[in-house]
Write an enzyme that holds these catalytic residues in place. Structure first.
Site, PDB file in Angstrom:
ATOM      1  N   CYS A  75     -28.698 -35.668  45.558  1.00  0.00           N
ATOM      2  CA  CYS A  75     -29.360 -36.001  44.413  1.00  0.00           C
ATOM      3  C   CYS A  75     -30.726 -35.902  44.310  1.00  0.00           C
ATOM      4  CB  CYS A  75     -28.628 -37.234  43.790  1.00  0.00           C
ATOM      5  SG  CYS A  75     -28.954 -38.591  45.080  1.00  0.00           S
ATOM      6  N   GLU A  86     -26.286 -44.881  39.251  1.00  0.00           N
ATOM      7  CA  GLU A  86     -27.164 -43.974  40.259  1.00  0.00           C
ATOM      8  C   GLU A  86     -26.782 -42.662  39.739  1.00  0.00           C
ATOM      9  OE1 GLU A  86     -29.741 -44.949  41.981  1.00  0.00           O
ATOM     10  OE2 GLU A  86     -29.250 -47.057  42.170  1.00  0.00           O
ATOM     11  N   GLU A 141     -30.616 -50.009  44.036  1.00  0.00           N
ATOM     12  CA  GLU A 141     -29.675 -50.398  45.329  1.00  0.00           C
ATOM     13  C   GLU A 141     -30.708 -50.492  46.397  1.00  0.00           C
ATOM     14  OE1 GLU A 141     -27.172 -46.837  45.084  1.00  0.00           O
ATOM     15  OE2 GLU A 141     -25.613 -48.422  44.702  1.00  0.00           O
ATOM     16  N   ASN A 196     -20.773 -35.779  47.311  1.00  0.00           N
ATOM     17  CA  ASN A 196     -21.738 -34.935  48.084  1.00  0.00           C
ATOM     18  C   ASN A 196     -22.004 -35.545  49.412  1.00  0.00           C
ATOM     19  OD1 ASN A 196     -23.021 -37.121  46.521  1.00  0.00           O
ATOM     20  ND2 ASN A 196     -24.957 -36.019  46.771  1.00  0.00           N
TER      21      ASN A 196
HETATM   22  P1  NAD Z   1     -18.605 -37.734  38.853  1.00  0.00           P
HETATM   23  O1  NAD Z   1     -19.627 -38.350  37.918  1.00  0.00           O
HETATM   24  O2  NAD Z   1     -17.994 -36.466  38.305  1.00  0.00           O
HETATM   25  O3  NAD Z   1     -17.860 -38.583  39.851  1.00  0.00           O
HETATM   26  C1  NAD Z   1     -18.419 -39.678  40.550  1.00  0.00           C
HETATM   27  C2  NAD Z   1     -17.249 -40.501  40.589  1.00  0.00           C
HETATM   28  O4  NAD Z   1     -16.909 -41.111  39.644  1.00  0.00           O
HETATM   29  C3  NAD Z   1     -15.976 -40.145  41.127  1.00  0.00           C
HETATM   30  O5  NAD Z   1     -15.382 -40.781  42.073  1.00  0.00           O
HETATM   31  C4  NAD Z   1     -15.199 -39.789  39.976  1.00  0.00           C
HETATM   32  O6  NAD Z   1     -13.625 -39.835  40.255  1.00  0.00           O
HETATM   33  C5  NAD Z   1     -15.587 -41.040  39.043  1.00  0.00           C
HETATM   34  N1  NAD Z   1     -15.355 -40.898  37.698  1.00  0.00           N
HETATM   35  C6  NAD Z   1     -15.287 -39.874  36.845  1.00  0.00           C
HETATM   36  N2  NAD Z   1     -14.888 -40.144  35.912  1.00  0.00           N
HETATM   37  C7  NAD Z   1     -14.705 -41.613  35.738  1.00  0.00           C
HETATM   38  C8  NAD Z   1     -14.528 -42.479  34.829  1.00  0.00           C
HETATM   39  N3  NAD Z   1     -14.121 -42.105  33.374  1.00  0.00           N
HETATM   40  N4  NAD Z   1     -14.242 -43.717  35.045  1.00  0.00           N
HETATM   41  C9  NAD Z   1     -14.743 -44.083  36.311  1.00  0.00           C
HETATM   42  N5  NAD Z   1     -14.857 -43.415  37.300  1.00  0.00           N
HETATM   43  C10 NAD Z   1     -14.898 -42.065  36.959  1.00  0.00           C
HETATM   44  O7  NAD Z   1     -19.876 -36.984  39.843  1.00  0.00           O
HETATM   45  P2  NAD Z   1     -19.719 -36.068  41.269  1.00  0.00           P
HETATM   46  O8  NAD Z   1     -19.530 -34.746  40.896  1.00  0.00           O
HETATM   47  O9  NAD Z   1     -18.606 -36.571  41.982  1.00  0.00           O
HETATM   48  O10 NAD Z   1     -20.951 -36.207  41.848  1.00  0.00           O
HETATM   49  C11 NAD Z   1     -22.248 -35.343  41.707  1.00  0.00           C
HETATM   50  C12 NAD Z   1     -23.141 -36.158  40.616  1.00  0.00           C
HETATM   51  O11 NAD Z   1     -23.471 -37.360  41.266  1.00  0.00           O
HETATM   52  C13 NAD Z   1     -24.467 -35.366  40.498  1.00  0.00           C
HETATM   53  O12 NAD Z   1     -24.989 -35.573  39.244  1.00  0.00           O
HETATM   54  C14 NAD Z   1     -25.427 -36.076  41.468  1.00  0.00           C
HETATM   55  O13 NAD Z   1     -26.835 -35.989  40.996  1.00  0.00           O
HETATM   56  C15 NAD Z   1     -25.077 -37.444  41.230  1.00  0.00           C
HETATM   57  N6  NAD Z   1     -25.351 -38.186  42.439  1.00  0.00           N
HETATM   58  C16 NAD Z   1     -26.553 -39.246  42.249  1.00  0.00           C
HETATM   59  C17 NAD Z   1     -26.842 -39.867  43.301  1.00  0.00           C
HETATM   60  C18 NAD Z   1     -27.970 -40.941  43.010  1.00  0.00           C
HETATM   61  O14 NAD Z   1     -28.058 -41.814  43.982  1.00  0.00           O
HETATM   62  N7  NAD Z   1     -28.659 -41.192  41.912  1.00  0.00           N
HETATM   63  C19 NAD Z   1     -26.482 -39.622  44.480  1.00  0.00           C
HETATM   64  C20 NAD Z   1     -25.456 -38.694  44.698  1.00  0.00           C
HETATM   65  C21 NAD Z   1     -25.066 -37.931  43.708  1.00  0.00           C
END
Ligand code: NAD
Length: 479
Positions: free
Chosen positions: A282, A248, A460, A150
């Protein structure tokens, strides 16, 4: 354009020569490929990082700081190029990437480049025991940084910068959906003189490339931002190996509006906190609770403002809402709009896909406001992560506090009121890692950032991040 893995300062094809398509969300077309990296690629990245560690961890703070600040300056010098790349990869308006994503990525490097020169550890004199204790803060070694799509470069650098500042070497993976600016960052790191192997970037799917990072026995810490389900999986894999974890995760943040707030400021900010980056932040306030006495007025004014937002191609200057990040994500968001209707929610505006001339296959959706009957309906409980918000009235502080806290998440909360006592009471009781009062997303990088409940573990930002990326060791000397 093909992206390559950045290992030991060089750009490499994946060992198995398998590739994934990279899409441009604004037109739905494939515009390049990225490595579908395997365990062997991750191992090479690890070996490179491990070899660089003895020297990097001993590099003076002055020198580390100088290099990180140089990276920051180069990002600023390349603002337009990075903003365009981020927009093409993610669908966000170029104007937003120029104003937020890239400047904040640059700030991350500048901030941690400076912060490390101020990071100090403690010393305890054991009075009466003729002993002195001092604490070393030592870098962990090779750490893994995994980020979402995002805010691609912004969140990628939010992890990498403190990890490097603290003296670690990094194996990092950006989201497979938005890899482009991470690739460009590799070039910048070389130009800034970051020694080879200190930062390594591998590309690929979460389930394979990401998985290889989290289960690597010698990558001792994982800093992850992404979905809650992925975070839970990572915790399960990492726990038996006793890895340090910073997670996060998702959010479903309340935006609580009292009648005594500064109305115009609240209204303008609420449009932003609902729909900035197509609602894919997020921290977006996706559950809006409005005090009963101003509910009807707010509803009319808010809907009018939302209807006036322009959905358009990300490169057009007057575009407020660009494209959603991917086709599957668009489908997911649309499903939630249908769920809202099935649950007797009223769509007050939006809800439909938008077709843009010449970009008919882009992933565009109208900003959507849904009036819900109950705070317990699915669209009010589950993270949608798109341009969709719910609104409902409340009658008093206790009631809204209860509704605000009655979700599994606890990332941020926004409160609009001019009553100081109420501000203090509610800020104390809101279950969230971050509370904004009469503002939204105002960031000071020294402050702790993170969530409670299903929104994550750890913090963080500032010295919290430097503490995460170091191990404390106490030395006790008897004299
Ligand atoms: P996601 O969990 O699908 O993917 C995030 C990252 O993790 C990607 O690089 C993905 O390739 C990797 N990943 C997926 N499966 C994995 C595994 N088994 N092992 C290691 N890495 C793996 O999330 P997304 O769809 O990319 O992002 C959206 C989500 O992120 C939303 O839920 C949003 O709320 C959250 N988000 C949280 C924050 C925060 O600061 N809390 C900030 C931004 C986004």
């Amino acid at each position: 354009m093909n992206i390559k893995n950045y290992i030991n300062g060089n750009f490499h094809n994946p060992i198995q020569d398998n590739w994934l398509d990279n899409y441009n969300p604004s037109n739905g077309k494939i515009y390049g490929q990225i490595p579908d990296s395997t365990k062997e690629d991750v191992e090479n990245a690890y070996i490179s990082a491990k070899s660089a560690f003895p020297s990097w961890s001993q590099t003076t703070l002055d020198e580390r700081s100088r290099i990180l600040i140089k990276i920051s300056e180069l990002l600023e010098a390349n603002l337009q190029r990075f903003a365009e790349a981020e927009s093409k990869d993610n669908g966000k308006p170029v104007s937003l990437a120029k104003q937020i994503d890239i400047p904040r990525a640059a700030s991350n490097f500048r901030f941690f480049g400076n912060a490390i020169t101020q990071f100090a550890s403690e010393s305890h004199e054991s009075i009466g025991q003729q002993a002195i204790n001092y604490t070393l803060r030592q870098p962990i070694g090779v750490v893994g940084c995994i980020s979402p799509w995002n805010l691609p470069l912004y969140l990628f650098t939010w992890k990498i910068a403190p990890a490097l500042a603290a003296g670690n070497c990094v194996v990092a993976k950006p989201s497979e959906v938005t890899p482009m600016t991470a690739y460009l960052l590799g070039e910048i790191c070389n130009e800034a003189g970051l020694p080879k192997g200190v930062l390594n970037i591998v590309y690929g799917l979460g389930g394979s490339t990401g998985q290889a990072i989290i289960e690597h026995p010698d990558i001792k810490a994982i800093s992850f931002t992404g979905g809650t389900a992925t975070g839970a999986h990572i915790a399960k894999v990492a726990a038996p190996m006793f890895k340090k974890l910073s997670l996060e995760l998702g959010g479903k943040n309340p935006n609580i509006i009292f009648a005594d707030c500064d109305y115009d400021d609240m209204l303008a900010t609420t449009v932003r906190s609902s729909f900035a980056n197509q609602g894919q932040i997020c921290l977006c306030g996706s559950r809006i609770f409005v005090e009963h006495s101003i509910y009807e007025k707010f509803k009319t004014d808010f809907v009018n403002k939302v209807k006036a937002l322009k959905v358009g191609h990300p490169s057009e200057k007057d575009t407020n809402i660009g494209a959603l990040v991917s086709k599957p994500h668009l489908e997911k968001v649309k499903e939630y709009i249908q769920i809202a209707k099935d649950e007797n929610g009223t769509v007050l505006c939006g809800g439909n896909e938008v077709t843009i001339t010449d970009y008919e296959n882009g992933y565009y959706l109208e900003p959507t406001v849904i009036e819900v009957q109950s705070d317990e309906c699915r669209v009010n409980q589950e993270e949608i992560f798109g341009p969709v918000v719910t609104i409902m009235p409340f009658t008093n502080e206790d009631q809204v506090l209860q509704m605000a806290n009655k979700v599994k998440y606890g990332l941020s909360a926004t409160l609009w009121t001019n009553d100081l006592k109420r501000t203090m009471r509610m800020s104390n009781q809101l279950q969230a890692g971050i509370v904004w009062v009469n503002t939204w997303m105002l960031r000071d990088l020294r402050t702790p950032f993170g969530g409670v409940k299903a929104s994550g573990v750890g913090r963080e930002g500032g010295f919290e991040a430097l503490r995460f990326f170091t191990e404390a060791k106490n030395v006790c000397i008897k004299y």
